[in-house]
Design a protein around this motif. Structure first.
Motif, short mmCIF file in Angstrom:
data_model
loop_
_atom_site.label_atom_id
_atom_site.label_comp_id
_atom_site.label_asym_id
_atom_site.label_seq_id
_atom_site.Cartn_x
_atom_site.Cartn_y
_atom_site.Cartn_z
N LEU A 33 0.60 -3.35 4.60
CA LEU A 33 0.09 -2.03 4.91
C LEU A 33 1.23 -1.25 5.55
O LEU A 33 1.59 -1.48 6.69
CB LEU A 33 -1.10 -2.14 5.87
CG LEU A 33 -2.25 -3.03 5.38
CD1 LEU A 33 -3.10 -3.47 6.54
CD2 LEU A 33 -3.08 -2.29 4.36
N ILE A 43 0.83 -0.41 -4.80
CA ILE A 43 -0.59 -0.14 -5.06
C ILE A 43 -0.87 1.36 -4.92
O ILE A 43 -0.52 1.97 -3.91
CB ILE A 43 -1.48 -0.92 -4.08
CG1 ILE A 43 -1.39 -2.41 -4.37
CG2 ILE A 43 -2.92 -0.44 -4.15
CD1 ILE A 43 -2.08 -3.27 -3.36
N ILE A 53 0.83 -1.19 0.00
CA ILE A 53 0.00 0.00 0.00
C ILE A 53 0.87 1.25 0.00
O ILE A 53 1.74 1.42 0.86
CB ILE A 53 -0.93 0.02 1.23
CG1 ILE A 53 -1.82 -1.23 1.26
CG2 ILE A 53 -1.78 1.28 1.24
CD1 ILE A 53 -2.76 -1.35 0.10
N SER A 54 0.64 2.13 -0.97
CA SER A 54 1.47 3.33 -1.12
C SER A 54 0.88 4.51 -0.34
O SER A 54 -0.23 4.44 0.19
CB SER A 54 1.59 3.71 -2.59
OG SER A 54 0.34 4.21 -3.07
N ILE A 87 -9.24 2.84 0.88
CA ILE A 87 -8.81 1.55 0.36
C ILE A 87 -8.38 0.61 1.47
O ILE A 87 -8.83 -0.53 1.56
CB ILE A 87 -7.66 1.73 -0.65
CG1 ILE A 87 -8.16 2.40 -1.93
CG2 ILE A 87 -7.01 0.38 -0.98
CD1 ILE A 87 -9.16 1.58 -2.74
N ALA A 88 -7.52 1.09 2.35
CA ALA A 88 -6.89 0.21 3.34
C ALA A 88 -7.86 -0.36 4.37
O ALA A 88 -7.78 -1.54 4.73
CB ALA A 88 -5.75 0.95 4.05
N GLY A 114 0.09 1.15 9.15
CA GLY A 114 -0.68 -0.04 8.79
C GLY A 114 -1.19 -0.79 10.01
O GLY A 114 -2.31 -1.32 10.01
N HIS A 162 2.34 8.47 -6.07
CA HIS A 162 2.08 7.40 -5.11
C HIS A 162 3.43 6.74 -4.84
O HIS A 162 4.09 6.27 -5.77
CB HIS A 162 1.09 6.37 -5.67
CG HIS A 162 -0.30 6.89 -5.79
ND1 HIS A 162 -0.92 7.10 -7.00
CD2 HIS A 162 -1.19 7.27 -4.84
CE1 HIS A 162 -2.14 7.56 -6.80
NE2 HIS A 162 -2.33 7.67 -5.50
N ARG A 218 -6.20 6.80 0.95
CA ARG A 218 -5.66 5.56 1.50
C ARG A 218 -6.61 4.95 2.51
O ARG A 218 -6.81 3.74 2.52
CB ARG A 218 -4.28 5.80 2.12
CG ARG A 218 -3.76 4.56 2.83
CD ARG A 218 -2.30 4.62 3.20
NE ARG A 218 -1.98 3.55 4.13
CZ ARG A 218 -0.76 3.12 4.42
NH1 ARG A 218 0.28 3.70 3.86
NH2 ARG A 218 -0.57 2.14 5.28
N ALA A 241 -3.08 3.65 -3.70
CA ALA A 241 -4.15 3.54 -2.70
C ALA A 241 -5.13 4.70 -2.85
O ALA A 241 -5.12 5.65 -2.08
CB ALA A 241 -3.57 3.49 -1.30
N PHE A 268 -0.90 -8.65 1.27
CA PHE A 268 -0.73 -7.20 1.31
C PHE A 268 0.18 -6.78 2.46
O PHE A 268 0.14 -7.39 3.54
CB PHE A 268 -2.09 -6.50 1.48
CG PHE A 268 -3.05 -6.79 0.37
CD1 PHE A 268 -3.04 -6.02 -0.79
CD2 PHE A 268 -3.95 -7.84 0.47
CE1 PHE A 268 -3.92 -6.30 -1.82
CE2 PHE A 268 -4.83 -8.13 -0.56
CZ PHE A 268 -4.81 -7.35 -1.71
#
Length: 258
Positions: A64, A43, A9-10, A94-95, A115, A22, A91, A45, A62
């Motif tokens: 995070l 990704i 995850i960016s 998405i996250a 994350g 990103h 983000r 995000a 994934f």
């Protein structure tokens, strides 16, 4: 044989205050590729470009990542204040649902720093905006000056639950970690098990109780020197094994349905 894919995850950044990107730390990419043994894919995000359903199909697991922006306090029912810092609402969008979907499906993920906090919020928990302002708490933030080695140096112990998941994985009841975060868990989300604590009582290691997949998440930054650090390496190795198992089971399901 193709390695399984891990989506990293960016975070959203502005270069020179104008050019939007990103971005993700190379340390995360190195840890996923060289220790977990997976293909690292960055990704974007942002729900304008990707959906959670698409990511679940494209990626096998994934990471995070950490990041300067914090989870917006509206996500856990609190008003925004200056102490909460900067945000990345894209983000968040998405996250947070991605964590919940992975928990339900048994798809592996690892939360690191921000994350780690996302995992707690996704499960209904809340965060303190600034740990160092709490009575009896230490300053967990990154040192403002010095080399990367000095900023990511081991700074405090983390004690694990006797016989718990992290104790068994690390083979030790206590380890030394770096610390580069301002926020921290206030209330644990539903099924969030706090399995490791800093000396001042700050939660540092969690997992989701009853989740069928890998959900181990940490408040420190294990991507630093992950190939050599005795705490980081087993974490990324176990994550990689979980991702390979997920990818193998996905292939088996596809063959069975063909």
């Amino acid at each position: 044989m193709t390695r399984p894919v891990v989506g990293i995850i960016s975070n959203h950044h502005l270069i020179n205050d104008s050019y939007q990107v990103h971005a993700g730390g190379v340390m995360n990419t190195e840890a996923v590729a060289n220790v977990s043994g997976c293909i690292p894919i960055l990704i974007a995000a942002d729900p304008r470009f990707v959906s959670v359903d698409e990511l679940l199909e494209v990626c096998d697991g994934f990471v995070l990542t950490g990041g300067r922006p914090n989870v917006h306090p509206e996500e856990y029912g609190e008003p925004e204040t200056p102490a909460h810092g900067d945000f990345d609402r894209c983000r968040d969008a998405i996250a947070l649902p991605l964590v919940r979907a992975c928990v339900e499906r048994g798809q592996p993920f690892m939360g690191i720093c921000r994350g780690f906090q996302e995992v707690n919020v996704a499960m209904g928990g809340s965060l303190y905006p600034e740990i160092r302002d709490l009575p009896g708490r230490m300053n967990h933030r990154m040192p403002p000056d010095g080399t990367l080695e000095e900023k990511f140096a081991l700074r405090h112990k983390v004690s694990f639950t006797e016989g718990g998941v992290f104790h068994r994985l690390m083979g030790a009841p206590e380890v030394m970690t770096n610390t580069l975060h301002g926020q921290g868990i206030k209330t644990a989300g539903a099924r969030v098990v706090i399995d490791g604590l800093a000396p001042d009582g700050t939660p540092e290691a969690i997992y989701i109780e009853g989740a069928p997949g890998f959900t181990l998440s940490v408040q420190w930054h294990p991507e630093w020197d992950a190939a050599n650090d005795p705490v980081s390496r087993p974490l990324f190795t176990a994550f990689g094994e979980a991702v390979r198992n997920w990818a193998a089971s996905k292939s088996a399901r596809l063959l069975k349905s063909a």
